[in-house]
Scaffold this motif. Structure first.
Motif, PDB file in Angstrom:
ATOM      1  N   LEU A  12       0.827  -1.216   0.000  1.00  9.04           N
ATOM      2  CA  LEU A  12       0.000   0.000   0.000  1.00  9.04           C
ATOM      3  C   LEU A  12       0.859   1.263   0.000  1.00  9.04           C
ATOM      4  CD1 LEU A  12      -2.826  -1.008   2.501  1.00  9.04           C
ATOM      5  CD2 LEU A  12      -2.995  -0.803   0.001  1.00  9.04           C
ATOM      6  N   ALA A  13       1.924   1.249   0.797  1.00 10.71           N
ATOM      7  CA  ALA A  13       2.828   2.400   0.839  1.00 10.71           C
ATOM      8  C   ALA A  13       3.472   2.625  -0.521  1.00 10.71           C
ATOM      9  CB  ALA A  13       3.891   2.196   1.919  1.00 10.71           C
ATOM     10  N   ALA A  14       3.874   1.536  -1.168  1.00  9.13           N
ATOM     11  CA  ALA A  14       4.497   1.659  -2.490  1.00  9.13           C
ATOM     12  C   ALA A  14       3.511   2.239  -3.501  1.00  9.13           C
ATOM     13  CB  ALA A  14       5.010   0.296  -2.959  1.00  9.13           C
ATOM     14  N   LEU A  15       2.279   1.757  -3.484  1.00 11.68           N
ATOM     15  CA  LEU A  15       1.278   2.302  -4.407  1.00 11.68           C
ATOM     16  C   LEU A  15       1.068   3.793  -4.172  1.00 11.68           C
ATOM     17  CD1 LEU A  15      -1.368  -0.566  -4.394  1.00 11.68           C
ATOM     18  CD2 LEU A  15       0.105   0.115  -6.303  1.00 11.68           C
ATOM     19  N   ALA A  16       0.998   4.194  -2.909  1.00 13.37           N
ATOM     20  CA  ALA A  16       0.788   5.612  -2.598  1.00 13.37           C
ATOM     21  C   ALA A  16       1.988   6.458  -2.986  1.00 13.37           C
ATOM     22  CB  ALA A  16       0.469   5.776  -1.110  1.00 13.37           C
ATOM     23  N   GLU A  17       3.195   6.007  -2.627  1.00 10.33           N
ATOM     24  CA  GLU A  17       4.366   6.848  -2.918  1.00 10.33           C
ATOM     25  C   GLU A  17       4.712   6.862  -4.396  1.00 10.33           C
ATOM     26  OE1 GLU A  17       8.841   7.981  -1.515  1.00 10.33           O
ATOM     27  OE2 GLU A  17       8.229   5.895  -1.317  1.00 10.33           O
ATOM     28  N   ILE A  18       4.771   5.702  -4.999  1.00  2.50           N
ATOM     29  CA  ILE A  18       5.132   5.651  -6.419  1.00  2.50           C
ATOM     30  C   ILE A  18       4.032   6.297  -7.254  1.00  2.50           C
ATOM     31  CG2 ILE A  18       5.665   4.124  -8.350  1.00  2.50           C
ATOM     32  CD1 ILE A  18       6.760   2.145  -6.119  1.00  2.50           C
ATOM     33  N   GLY A  19       2.777   5.993  -6.895  1.00  2.00           N
ATOM     34  CA  GLY A  19       1.667   6.625  -7.612  1.00  2.00           C
ATOM     35  C   GLY A  19       1.659   8.128  -7.442  1.00  2.00           C
ATOM     36  N   ALA A  21       4.252  10.103  -6.752  1.00  2.00           N
ATOM     37  CA  ALA A  21       5.373  10.670  -7.516  1.00  2.00           C
ATOM     38  C   ALA A  21       5.059  10.676  -9.011  1.00  2.00           C
ATOM     39  CB  ALA A  21       6.649   9.881  -7.230  1.00  2.00           C
ATOM     40  N   TRP A  22       4.413   9.602  -9.487  1.00  2.00           N
ATOM     41  CA  TRP A  22       4.041   9.523 -10.900  1.00  2.00           C
ATOM     42  C   TRP A  22       3.041  10.617 -11.258  1.00  2.00           C
ATOM     43  CZ3 TRP A  22      -0.492   8.412 -13.620  1.00  2.00           C
ATOM     44  CH2 TRP A  22      -0.325   8.114 -14.978  1.00  2.00           C
ATOM     45  N   LEU A  23       2.063  10.852 -10.369  1.00  2.00           N
ATOM     46  CA  LEU A  23       1.077  11.903 -10.632  1.00  2.00           C
ATOM     47  C   LEU A  23       1.728  13.281 -10.693  1.00  2.00           C
ATOM     48  CD1 LEU A  23      -1.818  10.622  -8.363  1.00  2.00           C
ATOM     49  CD2 LEU A  23      -1.930  10.901 -10.855  1.00  2.00           C
ATOM     50  N   VAL A  24       2.653  13.552  -9.775  1.00  2.00           N
ATOM     51  CA  VAL A  24       3.370  14.832  -9.823  1.00  2.00           C
ATOM     52  C   VAL A  24       4.171  14.924 -11.120  1.00  2.00           C
ATOM     53  CG1 VAL A  24       5.181  16.230  -8.733  1.00  2.00           C
ATOM     54  CG2 VAL A  24       3.437  15.121  -7.315  1.00  2.00           C
ATOM     55  N   GLY A  33      -1.161  19.443 -15.480  1.00  2.00           N
ATOM     56  CA  GLY A  33      -1.761  20.479 -14.657  1.00  2.00           C
ATOM     57  C   GLY A  33      -1.769  20.230 -13.160  1.00  2.00           C
ATOM     58  N   TRP A  34      -2.326  21.236 -12.483  1.00  2.00           N
ATOM     59  CA  TRP A  34      -2.308  21.281 -11.021  1.00  2.00           C
ATOM     60  C   TRP A  34      -3.159  20.205 -10.369  1.00  2.00           C
ATOM     61  CZ3 TRP A  34       1.256  23.587  -8.367  1.00  2.00           C
ATOM     62  CH2 TRP A  34       1.959  24.623  -8.945  1.00  2.00           C
ATOM     63  N   LEU A  35      -4.205  19.765 -11.029  1.00  2.00           N
ATOM     64  CA  LEU A  35      -5.052  18.723 -10.454  1.00  2.00           C
ATOM     65  C   LEU A  35      -4.248  17.429 -10.271  1.00  2.00           C
ATOM     66  CD1 LEU A  35      -7.926  18.357  -9.469  1.00  2.00           C
ATOM     67  CD2 LEU A  35      -8.526  17.553 -11.744  1.00  2.00           C
ATOM     68  N   TRP A  36      -3.451  17.085 -11.261  1.00  2.00           N
ATOM     69  CA  TRP A  36      -2.589  15.898 -11.172  1.00  2.00           C
ATOM     70  C   TRP A  36      -1.546  16.085 -10.074  1.00  2.00           C
ATOM     71  CZ3 TRP A  36      -2.371  11.494 -14.550  1.00  2.00           C
ATOM     72  CH2 TRP A  36      -3.426  11.447 -15.469  1.00  2.00           C
ATOM     73  N   ILE A  37      -0.951  17.270 -10.021  1.00  2.00           N
ATOM     74  CA  ILE A  37       0.055  17.552  -8.992  1.00  2.00           C
ATOM     75  C   ILE A  37      -0.574  17.459  -7.609  1.00  2.00           C
ATOM     76  CG2 ILE A  37       1.593  19.325  -8.062  1.00  2.00           C
ATOM     77  CD1 ILE A  37       1.888  20.314 -11.030  1.00  2.00           C
ATOM     78  N   GLY A  38      -1.733  18.060  -7.434  1.00  2.00           N
ATOM     79  CA  GLY A  38      -2.420  18.016  -6.144  1.00  2.00           C
ATOM     80  C   GLY A  38      -2.763  16.594  -5.723  1.00  2.00           C
ATOM     81  N   SER A  74       8.888   0.314  -8.069  1.00  2.00           N
ATOM     82  CA  SER A  74       9.061   1.284  -9.154  1.00  2.00           C
ATOM     83  C   SER A  74       9.230   0.583 -10.497  1.00  2.00           C
ATOM     84  CB  SER A  74      10.267   2.177  -8.881  1.00  2.00           C
ATOM     85  OG  SER A  74      10.036   2.967  -7.743  1.00  2.00           O
ATOM     86  N   LEU A  75       9.964  -0.507 -10.501  1.00  2.00           N
ATOM     87  CA  LEU A  75      10.124  -1.259 -11.744  1.00  2.00           C
ATOM     88  C   LEU A  75       8.791  -1.869 -12.184  1.00  2.00           C
ATOM     89  CD1 LEU A  75      13.555  -2.998 -11.136  1.00  2.00           C
ATOM     90  CD2 LEU A  75      13.063  -1.096 -12.681  1.00  2.00           C
ATOM     91  N   VAL A  76       8.037  -2.407 -11.237  1.00  2.00           N
ATOM     92  CA  VAL A  76       6.727  -2.971 -11.572  1.00  2.00           C
ATOM     93  C   VAL A  76       5.797  -1.871 -12.090  1.00  2.00           C
ATOM     94  CG1 VAL A  76       4.668  -4.114 -10.640  1.00  2.00           C
ATOM     95  CG2 VAL A  76       6.945  -4.924  -9.995  1.00  2.00           C
ATOM     96  N   TRP A  77       5.783  -0.726 -11.411  1.00  2.00           N
ATOM     97  CA  TRP A  77       4.961   0.401 -11.853  1.00  2.00           C
ATOM     98  C   TRP A  77       5.321   0.793 -13.281  1.00  2.00           C
ATOM     99  CZ3 TRP A  77       1.054   3.116  -9.299  1.00  2.00           C
ATOM    100  CH2 TRP A  77       0.587   4.253  -9.968  1.00  2.00           C
ATOM    101  N   GLY A  78       6.609   0.905 -13.547  1.00  2.00           N
ATOM    102  CA  GLY A  78       7.058   1.262 -14.891  1.00  2.00           C
ATOM    103  C   GLY A  78       6.585   0.268 -15.937  1.00  2.00           C
ATOM    104  N   MET A  79       6.610  -1.010 -15.587  1.00  2.00           N
ATOM    105  CA  MET A  79       6.144  -2.038 -16.525  1.00  2.00           C
ATOM    106  C   MET A  79       4.644  -1.912 -16.783  1.00  2.00           C
ATOM    107  SD  MET A  79       8.267  -5.300 -15.014  1.00  2.00           S
ATOM    108  CE  MET A  79       7.031  -6.436 -15.564  1.00  2.00           C
TER     109      MET A  79
END
Length: 110
Positions: A12-19, A21-24, A33-38, A74-79
């Motif tokens: 869960l922590a990985a999904l939140a942090e990697i997700g 960072a990806w959104l930013v 835009g700002w909605l994605w950053i927020g 991060s590697l799984v997310w990238g895939m």
């Protein structure tokens, strides 16, 4: 059961942090835009909260172990999300990190 709970919290922590960072990244680098950053900032905050739910009480140990989860995740997310194809050295490195996570978090201690 404690180990299973810990693993679920790491995922869960990985999904939140990697997700997050990806959104930013998407908001800034891909000009979404700002909605994605927020949304990314909120997800990163959720990561910080989820980390506090780990059964182990040592902040340094949790964050050190999470580093290995972050590498592999991060590697799984990238895939999955970006179509990244890790090479064998990426996979070997991620496996080494996950072995490190297991040693740090789940080795028997007295």
């Amino acid at each position: 059961m404690v180990v299973l709970r810990s693993i679920v919290l790491f995922v869960l922590a990985a999904l939140a942090e990697i997700g997050g960072a990806w959104l930013v990244w998407q908001g800034v680098r891909e000009h979404r835009g700002w909605l994605w950053i927020g949304a990314g900032v909120l997800a990163l905050g959720a990561y910080g909260f989820v980390a506090t739910l780990q059964p182990d009480a040592h902040f340094g140990r949790i964050l050190a172990a999470y580093g290995g989860v972050f590498v592999a995740g991060s590697l799984v997310w990238g895939m999955v999300v970006d179509g990244y194809r890790p090479d064998r050295f990426d996979v070997i490195g991620a496996l080494v990190c996950l072995v490190g996570v297991a040693v740090i978090m789940y080795a028997p201690r007295q």
